[in-house]
Design a protein around this motif. Structure first.
Motif, PDB file in Angstrom:
ATOM      1  N   SER A   1      50.834  14.267   2.447  1.00  8.88           N
ATOM      2  CA  SER A   1      50.495  14.613   3.829  1.00  8.88           C
ATOM      3  C   SER A   1      49.231  15.460   3.849  1.00  8.88           C
ATOM      4  CB  SER A   1      51.644  15.394   4.489  1.00  8.88           C
ATOM      5  OG  SER A   1      51.689  16.722   3.989  1.00  8.88           O
ATOM      6  N   LYS A   2      48.721  15.679   5.035  1.00 10.92           N
ATOM      7  CA  LYS A   2      47.542  16.538   5.193  1.00 10.92           C
ATOM      8  C   LYS A   2      47.980  17.824   5.882  1.00 10.92           C
ATOM      9  CE  LYS A   2      42.926  16.773   7.251  1.00 10.92           C
ATOM     10  NZ  LYS A   2      41.940  16.100   8.131  1.00 10.92           N
ATOM     11  N   LYS A   3      47.919  18.924   5.147  1.00 13.63           N
ATOM     12  CA  LYS A   3      48.308  20.221   5.710  1.00 13.63           C
ATOM     13  C   LYS A   3      47.252  20.639   6.740  1.00 13.63           C
ATOM     14  CE  LYS A   3      50.695  24.134   5.760  1.00 13.63           C
ATOM     15  NZ  LYS A   3      50.726  25.110   4.663  1.00 13.63           N
TER      16      LYS A   3
ATOM     17  N   ILE B   1      51.584  13.388   8.950  1.00 11.59           N
ATOM     18  CA  ILE B   1      52.323  12.476   8.074  1.00 11.59           C
ATOM     19  C   ILE B   1      52.183  11.050   8.590  1.00 11.59           C
ATOM     20  CG2 ILE B   1      54.002  14.228   7.358  1.00 11.59           C
ATOM     21  CD1 ILE B   1      56.012  12.893   9.308  1.00 11.59           C
TER      22      ILE B   1
ATOM     23  N   ASP C   1      57.191  21.991   8.734  1.00 13.24           N
ATOM     24  CA  ASP C   1      58.104  22.281   7.631  1.00 13.24           C
ATOM     25  C   ASP C   1      58.955  23.516   7.938  1.00 13.24           C
ATOM     26  OD1 ASP C   1      56.552  24.589   7.068  1.00 13.24           O
ATOM     27  OD2 ASP C   1      55.301  23.518   5.638  1.00 13.24           O
TER      28      ASP C   1
ATOM     29  N   HIS D   1      51.874  19.417   9.326  1.00 13.60           N
ATOM     30  CA  HIS D   1      51.355  18.391   8.416  1.00 13.60           C
ATOM     31  C   HIS D   1      51.171  17.087   9.177  1.00 13.60           C
ATOM     32  CE1 HIS D   1      52.715  20.771   4.813  1.00 13.60           C
ATOM     33  NE2 HIS D   1      53.557  21.224   5.721  1.00 13.60           N
TER      34      HIS D   1
ATOM     35  N   LEU E   1      55.279  16.938   0.177  1.00 10.00           N
ATOM     36  CA  LEU E   1      54.356  17.020   1.314  1.00 10.00           C
ATOM     37  C   LEU E   1      52.917  17.271   0.869  1.00 10.00           C
ATOM     38  CD1 LEU E   1      56.351  19.050   4.002  1.00 10.00           C
ATOM     39  CD2 LEU E   1      55.373  16.772   4.305  1.00 10.00           C
ATOM     40  N   GLU E   2      52.774  18.105  -0.149  1.00 12.49           N
ATOM     41  CA  GLU E   2      51.441  18.471  -0.621  1.00 12.49           C
ATOM     42  C   GLU E   2      50.649  17.248  -1.058  1.00 12.49           C
ATOM     43  OE1 GLU E   2      50.223  21.408  -4.029  1.00 12.49           O
ATOM     44  OE2 GLU E   2      51.489  22.482  -2.589  1.00 12.49           O
TER      45      GLU E   2
END
Length: 797
Positions: A78-80, A57, A49, A55, A74-75
């Motif tokens: 996706s997986k941070k 995705i 980002d 992340h 994104l939160e």
């Protein structure tokens, strides 16, 4: 050599980043995933980002038109990854493929991170990237090693305005400059590049770069008055660099124009690519040899793309070095590789092989070959309408997707005149415009001996093994449209606008009993006429489904208008529409051609004047509230459609969120439909976010530009409203007689789901990041683009 151990080859592809090139990075990542779609490869995209946060995705996210489509969510989707988690993902990969363009991705920062965790990655090391991507340092290195270079000066943001101005004045005086270029020290895609004529203009350009935070340093250099080129370099299995056949970039430099972002990524008549270039053979060979030497000097690995100039006195100057070449579907990497018989898949596999060999990793894949068992699909695109370039993008994308199908084998054809069709080979198909490909086809016989000679020389230096250049190139074949229509096989019609969408081609195909995609003659003819479409929607007479007020005028009606006439006409139209503003557009053209918001009688008069003269475009800032250039139809407009302007909520995407200004509770949406006649299913609609008052050509079709949010986000838009809108769209599409697939553009009420139909596109664009693909992927059972295209064909059979 490290063995695979029976598991799938794990490839992690890095995309996104912090620069304005992050949208191009998304396109590159999509291409990599599309063309490395093997059963024995497992691809995981990792997205960075704005803040360099990583992340995990899904591959489905890559079909978004721009990162702004999903940045704000994104939160949720996706997986941070923490630094530790990211390192684990990267180290578990057999190879990591960075495709982040611009700052962070190409300046060595990312590579330094990968090196710090002993990661196996594709491309050059951090030290090489740091030098190559810094335009000032790279140019100074060239100068120190005896290569030809132009003088440059370095401008710094922390230096006072007066000091920079003095530096510029001295530079202009010393070099006797009439024109110069100011650009960020580290940047690509021509973002922030300014053409200037005076030290003061150069200072303003420098400040623009600093104010937009494109860089903290800028370079000023003389404008090179010569011929521009770009060349791709691949490293062979002996780790020797090999330059492919360069591309010449022909562009118009009137009014200090440059090869900017728009010309680089959007098909336009203002730029042409020539591969082979129109240079003497000695010049081409000198470009290749110099590029190979510079690749070694910079310490680069695996691949890269260098941009440069041939000066008027025959000198070769390399001005930009790109450690990570763009990998969009028709990028220079793929264009130049195609000239030696390498497909997208071939060249990507070749690059990965070189990286895998470096780390002792096995990477063996079989090329995709033509099979006689597959059903033949004749894909046709191009044409002569304002939509011809988008048509080229759509048809090429369909052709490339179907080449990886297990059921179909495509052949590509290009309509270049009313009755002229070319059967296009792979190495001609990737140029940006119909006109370029037409020129290449016409000169193919003349250039074939020259091209074969240079291609053989490149292939010899690459030292390929069997299958690494899998495409059997052929000479383009000229046909009449009648010949094409009589070819055996399914016809995939990619001709947007003109005969491809107004029922003419459909009638011809139906008369021959041919199977083809999309609506039949009657529905195509109806939907092509925006006024007739609106009248048909009125007859549906169903609550919740409306159409904006419309009037059609002959252009000749306005030819002898006085100022009083213009004022009176403007006043009457606004009163009739109950609208402060109006929308003007052609009756039967698409792709945003000639569409603009009119805010005054004076602007109305200006717009009609451009239409009367048949101008190709309305330059930016001609009309009030105009965003960018307005492309006009290719043929003189006979009629103009005036339409009620519907004010919508003001929606903007900020870095990590949405800014929603509620004004009317109306938003602009677009929704795809698919299915058999009278049994159409509507996809979740997409909220379309325009920078200006109407969607531009770039926002509709240029990857990395337009924003589409699928589905419209809650709580701003009620879920029940979306469901109601889908039912209304299905009812409208079925009433219009649409079948197969289509795209409906409309305004939607965020609370009730009521809709105002704008237009129905019976042959919607199928470009690489088109919105209908996002919608198909957002279904409960996601359909990836190739499957979606196959579904279209099966629905028609």
């Amino acid at each position: 050599m490290r063995k695979g151990g029976g598991h799938k080859f794990r490839l992690v592809v890095l995309c996104g980043g912090i620069s304005m090139e992050r949208g191009i990075s998304l396109n590159s990542c999509r291409s990599v995933c599309d063309h490395l779609d093997f059963e024995d490869i497992e691809i995981q995209p990792v997205y960075f980002d704005y803040h360099k946060g990583a992340h995990l995705i899904s591959k489905a996210s890559l079909y978004s038109n721009t990162p702004s489509d999903f940045d704000f969510k994104l939160e949720k989707y996706s997986k941070k990854l923490s630094k530790r988690a990211l390192a684990k993902v990267l180290k578990q990969a057999d190879l990591v493929f960075p495709v982040i363009h611009g700052a962070f991705g190409e300046d060595g920062q990312l590579q330094k991170i990968l090196e710090s965790i002993n990661c196996r990655f594709v491309g050059s090391k951090s030290a090489a990237c740091k030098t190559a991507f810094n335009k000032y340092k790279a140019n100074e290195l060239l100068k120190s090693k005896g290569f030809f270079s132009l003088p440059t000066i370095l401008l710094k943001s922390h230096v006072s305005r007066n000091e920079n101005l003095t530096l510029l004045k001295n530079f202009f005086k010393k070099e006797k400059l009439q024109r110069a270029v100011v650009k960020p020290v580290s940047g690509g895609s021509s973002i922030g590049v300014h053409s200037v004529s005076t030290p003061t203009e150069a200072l303003v350009a420098m400040e623009d770069i600093f104010n937009k935070k494109l860089d903290t340093q800028a370079v000023c250099e003389p404008f090179c008055d010569g011929k521009e080129f770009t060349v791709v370099i691949l490293q062979n299995r002996f780790r020797m660099p090999v330059a492919l056949i360069p591309s010449e970039i022909e562009t118009s430099y009137k009014e200090n124009q440059i090869f900017d972002f728009r010309k680089k990524y959007l098909p336009t008549h203002k730029v042409k690519y020539h591969c082979p270039p129109r240079f003497p053979e000695a010049t081409i060979e000198k470009i290749q040899v110099t590029a190979e030497n510079l690749f070694k000097l910079l310490g680069m690995s695996h691949f890269g793309r260098f941009d440069g100039w041939v000066t008027k006195d025959g000198q070769i100057w390399f001005s930009d070095f790109n450690p990570i070449s763009g990998m969009e579907q028709n990028s220079f990497l793929f264009q130049q590789a195609a000239q030696i018989g390498m497909t997208h898949r071939d060249v990507l596999v070749y690059i990965l092989k070189r990286a895998a060999e470096k780390y002792g990793v096995d990477f063996n894949v079989e090329p995709c070959r033509k099979s006689k068992k597959k059903t033949c699909v004749n894909v046709i695109g191009g044409g002569t309408s304002a939509e011809r370039q988008v048509s080229l993008m759509s048809s090429t994308n369909v052709w490339l997707k179907l080449r990886q199908s297990h059921e179909f084998w495509p052949e590509l054809y290009l309509l270049t005149g009313d009755h002229e069709v070319w059967h296009v080979p792979y190495n001609f198909a990737l140029n940006h415009t119909v006109e370029e490909i037409n020129d290449m086809c016409r000169s193919a016989a003349r250039n074939s001996r020259w091209l074969n000679k240079h291609a053989e020389a490149v292939l010899l230096k690459l030292n390929l093994v069997d299958g690494e250049a899998s495409e059997e190139l052929f000479q383009p074949q000229k046909l009449t449209l009648e010949d094409f229509l009589n070819l055996p096989g399914f016809v995939f019609n990619g001709l947007h606008g003109g005969i491809g969408e107004n029922g003419v081609l459909q009638a011809e195909l139906q008369s021959r009993g041919k199977k083809f995609n999309g609506a039949k003659e009657e529905a195509s003819r109806l939907c092509m006429d925006k006024f007739a479409t609106g009248e048909a929607i009125k007859k549906l007479n169903e609550k919740g489904i409306y159409t904006a007020a419309k009037r059609v005028f002959l252009i000749s009606h306005f030819e002898n208008f006085s100022k009083k006439d213009w004022d009176e006409c403007w006043r009457n139209i606004r009163w009739e529409f109950c609208s402060k503003f109006i929308i003007a557009k052609p009756v039967d053209d698409g792709c945003s051609a000639g569409i603009c918001k009119i805010v005054s009688a004076q602007d109305f008069r200006k717009y009609i004047a451009f239409a009367i003269r048949g101008e190709p475009e309305i330059p930016k800032n001609t009309l009030k509230d105009q965003h960018g250039v307005i492309e006009m139809p290719t043929h003189k407009m006979k009629n103009v459609l005036l339409e009620q302007y519907i004010e919508t909520d003001k929606v903007r995407v900020v870095k990590n969120g949405l800014k929603w200004d509620v004004r009317t509770n109306w938003i602009e949406i677009t929704s795809g439909v698919i299915g058999k006649k009278h049994k159409l299913h509507a996809f979740n609609p997409s909220l379309t976010v325009a920078v200006g008052s109407v969607l531009s050509l770039e926002e509709k079709f240029q990857g990395g530009t337009g924003i589409n949010i699928t589905p419209p986000p809650t709580p701003h838009v009620k879920s029940l409203a979306v469901s109601a809108a889908k039912r209304h769209i299905e009812a409208a599409a079925n009433h219009l007689g649409i079948e197969g697939y289509a795209r409906i553009d409309a305004f939607m009420h965020t609370k009730t789901g009521e809709i105002y139909i704008i237009e129905a596109n019976t042959l919607p664009a199928l470009t690489p990041s088109t919105v209908i693909f996002h919608q198909a992927l957002a279904e409960k059972r996601a359909m990836y683009p190739r499957e979606f295209i196959e579904k279209i064909i099966k629905n028609a059979v």
